[in-house]
Design a protein around this motif. Structure first.
Motif, mmCIF file in Angstrom:
data_model
loop_
_atom_site.group_PDB
_atom_site.id
_atom_site.type_symbol
_atom_site.label_atom_id
_atom_site.label_comp_id
_atom_site.label_asym_id
_atom_site.label_seq_id
_atom_site.Cartn_x
_atom_site.Cartn_y
_atom_site.Cartn_z
ATOM 1 N N TRP A 137 -1.686 -2.019 -3.252
ATOM 2 C CA TRP A 137 -0.502 -1.603 -3.768
ATOM 3 C C TRP A 137 -0.324 0.077 -3.770
ATOM 4 C CZ3 TRP A 137 -4.050 -4.220 -7.048
ATOM 5 C CH2 TRP A 137 -4.929 -3.434 -7.847
ATOM 6 N N LEU A 138 0.745 0.570 -4.254
ATOM 7 C CA LEU A 138 1.172 1.912 -4.301
ATOM 8 C C LEU A 138 1.420 2.280 -5.728
ATOM 9 C CD1 LEU A 138 3.609 2.334 -1.075
ATOM 10 C CD2 LEU A 138 1.378 2.735 -1.066
ATOM 11 N N ASP A 139 0.740 3.108 -6.674
ATOM 12 C CA ASP A 139 1.144 3.702 -7.525
ATOM 13 C C ASP A 139 1.968 4.976 -7.491
ATOM 14 O OD1 ASP A 139 -0.414 2.462 -10.197
ATOM 15 O OD2 ASP A 139 -1.615 2.176 -8.601
ATOM 16 N N VAL A 140 3.060 5.077 -8.157
ATOM 17 C CA VAL A 140 3.989 6.060 -7.813
ATOM 18 C C VAL A 140 4.378 6.835 -9.146
ATOM 19 C CG1 VAL A 140 6.272 6.803 -6.996
ATOM 20 C CG2 VAL A 140 5.143 4.604 -6.011
ATOM 21 N N HIS A 141 4.350 8.197 -9.262
ATOM 22 C CA HIS A 141 4.477 9.111 -10.423
ATOM 23 C C HIS A 141 5.716 10.061 -9.944
ATOM 24 C CE1 HIS A 141 3.919 10.524 -14.783
ATOM 25 N NE2 HIS A 141 4.285 11.669 -13.783
ATOM 26 N N VAL A 142 6.763 9.834 -10.928
ATOM 27 C CA VAL A 142 8.028 10.964 -10.447
ATOM 28 C C VAL A 142 7.974 11.739 -11.841
ATOM 29 C CG1 VAL A 142 10.549 11.008 -10.027
ATOM 30 C CG2 VAL A 142 8.981 9.083 -9.002
ATOM 31 N N ALA A 143 7.970 13.061 -11.309
ATOM 32 C CA ALA A 143 8.409 14.134 -12.258
ATOM 33 C C ALA A 143 9.546 15.111 -11.847
ATOM 34 C CB ALA A 143 7.022 15.000 -12.783
ATOM 35 N N GLY A 144 10.191 15.533 -12.855
ATOM 36 C CA GLY A 144 11.332 16.398 -12.499
ATOM 37 C C GLY A 144 12.561 16.156 -13.275
ATOM 38 N N ALA A 145 13.617 16.100 -12.691
ATOM 39 C CA ALA A 145 15.009 15.956 -13.243
ATOM 40 C C ALA A 145 15.273 15.153 -14.530
ATOM 41 C CB ALA A 145 16.065 15.856 -12.429
ATOM 42 N N ALA A 146 14.683 13.836 -14.411
ATOM 43 C CA ALA A 146 15.002 12.807 -15.216
ATOM 44 C C ALA A 146 13.619 12.670 -16.230
ATOM 45 C CB ALA A 146 15.276 11.669 -14.476
ATOM 46 N N GLY A 147 12.829 13.429 -16.371
ATOM 47 C CA GLY A 147 11.606 13.370 -17.083
ATOM 48 C C GLY A 147 10.486 13.005 -16.108
ATOM 49 N N GLU A 148 9.729 12.270 -16.796
ATOM 50 C CA GLU A 148 8.641 11.722 -15.986
ATOM 51 C C GLU A 148 8.481 9.937 -16.098
ATOM 52 O OE1 GLU A 148 4.794 13.471 -16.149
ATOM 53 O OE2 GLU A 148 5.551 15.400 -16.223
ATOM 54 N N SER A 149 8.084 9.277 -14.986
ATOM 55 C CA SER A 149 8.096 7.979 -14.929
ATOM 56 C C SER A 149 7.137 7.480 -13.979
ATOM 57 C CB SER A 149 9.108 7.013 -14.858
ATOM 58 O OG SER A 149 9.886 7.262 -13.513
ATOM 59 N N ALA A 155 8.177 -5.110 2.108
ATOM 60 C CA ALA A 155 9.039 -5.280 0.771
ATOM 61 C C ALA A 155 8.651 -4.389 -0.286
ATOM 62 C CB ALA A 155 8.909 -6.719 0.382
ATOM 63 N N GLY A 156 7.524 -4.080 -0.465
ATOM 64 C CA GLY A 156 7.249 -3.029 -1.461
ATOM 65 C C GLY A 156 7.505 -1.777 -1.061
ATOM 66 N N ILE A 157 7.367 -1.294 0.193
ATOM 67 C CA ILE A 157 7.541 -0.011 0.581
ATOM 68 C C ILE A 157 9.201 0.070 0.572
ATOM 69 C CG2 ILE A 157 7.450 1.573 2.468
ATOM 70 C CD1 ILE A 157 4.776 0.398 3.028
ATOM 71 N N ALA A 158 9.802 -0.888 1.012
ATOM 72 C CA ALA A 158 11.472 -0.833 0.989
ATOM 73 C C ALA A 158 11.656 -0.524 -0.557
ATOM 74 C CB ALA A 158 11.658 -2.070 1.573
ATOM 75 N N GLU A 159 11.178 -1.056 -1.476
ATOM 76 C CA GLU A 159 11.589 -1.025 -2.836
ATOM 77 C C GLU A 159 11.265 0.486 -3.303
ATOM 78 O OE1 GLU A 159 10.351 -2.253 -7.452
ATOM 79 O OE2 GLU A 159 9.623 -3.453 -5.680
ATOM 80 N N LEU A 160 9.947 0.925 -2.729
ATOM 81 C CA LEU A 160 9.801 2.393 -2.941
ATOM 82 C C LEU A 160 10.743 3.282 -2.655
ATOM 83 C CD1 LEU A 160 7.778 4.790 -3.763
ATOM 84 C CD2 LEU A 160 6.638 4.499 -1.257
ATOM 85 N N VAL A 161 11.232 3.337 -1.303
ATOM 86 C CA VAL A 161 12.339 4.200 -0.572
ATOM 87 C C VAL A 161 13.411 3.874 -1.433
ATOM 88 C CG1 VAL A 161 13.660 4.418 1.353
ATOM 89 C CG2 VAL A 161 11.257 4.038 1.448
ATOM 90 N N ARG A 162 13.778 2.816 -1.775
ATOM 91 C CA ARG A 162 15.064 2.680 -2.799
ATOM 92 C C ARG A 162 15.142 3.278 -4.124
ATOM 93 N NH1 ARG A 162 14.782 -3.083 -1.002
ATOM 94 N NH2 ARG A 162 13.920 -3.504 -3.023
ATOM 95 N N ARG A 163 14.101 2.884 -4.511
ATOM 96 C CA ARG A 163 14.078 3.851 -5.906
ATOM 97 C C ARG A 163 13.928 5.219 -6.022
ATOM 98 N NH1 ARG A 163 10.124 -0.007 -10.000
ATOM 99 N NH2 ARG A 163 10.957 1.522 -11.254
ATOM 100 N N ALA A 191 -1.636 9.370 -9.158
ATOM 101 C CA ALA A 191 -0.416 9.560 -8.883
ATOM 102 C C ALA A 191 0.131 10.772 -9.624
ATOM 103 C CB ALA A 191 0.508 8.561 -9.057
ATOM 104 N N ARG A 192 -0.151 10.824 -10.922
ATOM 105 C CA ARG A 192 0.491 12.035 -11.632
ATOM 106 C C ARG A 192 0.212 13.263 -11.164
ATOM 107 N NH1 ARG A 192 -1.134 10.516 -16.225
ATOM 108 N NH2 ARG A 192 -2.663 12.144 -16.529
ATOM 109 N N LEU A 193 -1.254 13.520 -10.762
ATOM 110 C CA LEU A 193 -1.702 14.664 -10.178
ATOM 111 C C LEU A 193 -1.047 15.049 -8.687
ATOM 112 C CD1 LEU A 193 -5.526 14.325 -11.162
ATOM 113 C CD2 LEU A 193 -3.944 16.064 -11.767
#
Length: 325
Positions: free
Chosen positions: A25-37, A46-54, A112-114
């Protein structure tokens, strides 16, 4: 104490993504304009396609991945194809960044957060994903390297064997491994010749005295930055750039450090050949020895000159020609 210590200095007008990669799997962390998630997707098509969409729905300025053999290549290529800039970090450097932040615990989500924080703060140029042809060249070059090491191990084992039956079996394995090395080298050369750009690159490299077809293939497969990086950068990538070790009044001895050790080892014999066949490098080596440098130091300096010369010729798209006296 600085007023900024402990505060998040990320530009809130954009977002940065960190992606920790493993086989499943891929653990993803996004930080910035919409906070952190954070979220997790499968490391599948299929999982990578979902990653690109999100990530595509967010203002992601840059994503950071750790180099993990081949496991990160599919995600890297998909993100690059979607127009998301990707920086690929050496795992050692990523771990040192965590140490600087005082982060001792280690989980996939923490990593992922780091990586998201590293994407926002580290000055690392985004890199385009390698083409399928480049990836196959790299895979075949790694296979050749493993086969050569196996051949050496078998030959050493054969030399030490005392049992006649064991020697016969080892002789068979040595011959088989030798044939496999030849097949891989032939396949590498065929792939290079089938691509006009790679064929021109190969022709430039083998025009340099001391660089044979195997060494040229190693440079093409393991050093895609050849011709695009500066001389200092290319030497550092191979690991033949002398690094300072100074502190206060102390002036330490310069040593090479880091770089791509497998490529450096593959070019060792090329440096030996170049020190004999290339008149400019031969004279350079003799000058270093006359100054009292050891043979090892002189050979490393020849290797650095060889890599820098190859980089300059590829950058200028010209074959090697001897200097006029």
């Amino acid at each position: 104490m600085s007023r900024m210590q402990g505060k998040d200095c990320t530009d809130r007008a954009t977002a940065y993504a960190g992606i920790d990669v493993c086989k499943a799997w891929l653990d993803v962390h996004v930080a910035g304009a919409a906070g952190e998630s954070g979220f997790r997707v499968a490391n599948t098509r299929a999982g990578i396609a979902e990653l690109v969409r999100r990530l595509g729905r967010l203002p992601v300025a840059r994503a950071a991945l750790e180099a993990t053999g081949r496991l990160h290549h599919a995600a890297w290529a998909a993100l690059d194809g979607a127009g998301i800039a990707v920086m690929v970090l050496n795992p050692y450097r990523a771990r040192k960044y965590a140490d600087v932040l005082g982060q001792l615990a280690k989980t996939d989500a923490i990593d992922a957060r780091l990586l998201a924080r590293a994407a926002a703060r580290l000055d690392v140029a985004p890199a385009p994903a390698p083409s399928p042809e480049r990836l196959r060249l790299k895979e075949l070059q790694a296979l050749r390297r493993d086969l050569v090491a196996r051949r050496v191990a078998l030959m050493n084992q054969r030399a030490a064997a005392t049992d006649a039956w064991a020697r016969g079996l080892l002789d068979t394995q040595c011959r088989q491994t030798e044939r496999h090395v030849g097949k891989v080298e032939a396949q590498l050369l065929a792939m290079i010749k089938a691509d006009a750009q790679l064929a021109r690159l190969h022709a430039i490299l083998v025009s340099i005295p001391g660089l044979g077809p195997a060494s040229a293939a190693a440079l093409i497969a393991d050093l895609p930055e050849l011709g695009e990086a500066s001389d200092k950068q290319i030497a550092a990538l191979v690991g033949v750039a002398p690094m300072n070790r100074d502190s206060g009044p102390r002036r330490g001895q310069r040593h090479i450090k880091g770089g791509r050790a497998p490529l450096r080892a593959a070019l060792h014999m090329a440096a030996l050949a170049a020190a004999r066949a290339n008149p400019e490098l031969r004279a350079f080596r003799q000058r270093l020895l006359a100054k009292g440098k050891t043979h090892r130091v002189a050979l490393t300096a020849v290797l650095r000159k060889l890599v820098v010369l190859a980089n300059a010729l590829v950058r200028d798209n010209r074959l090697w020609t001897p200097q006029r006296p």
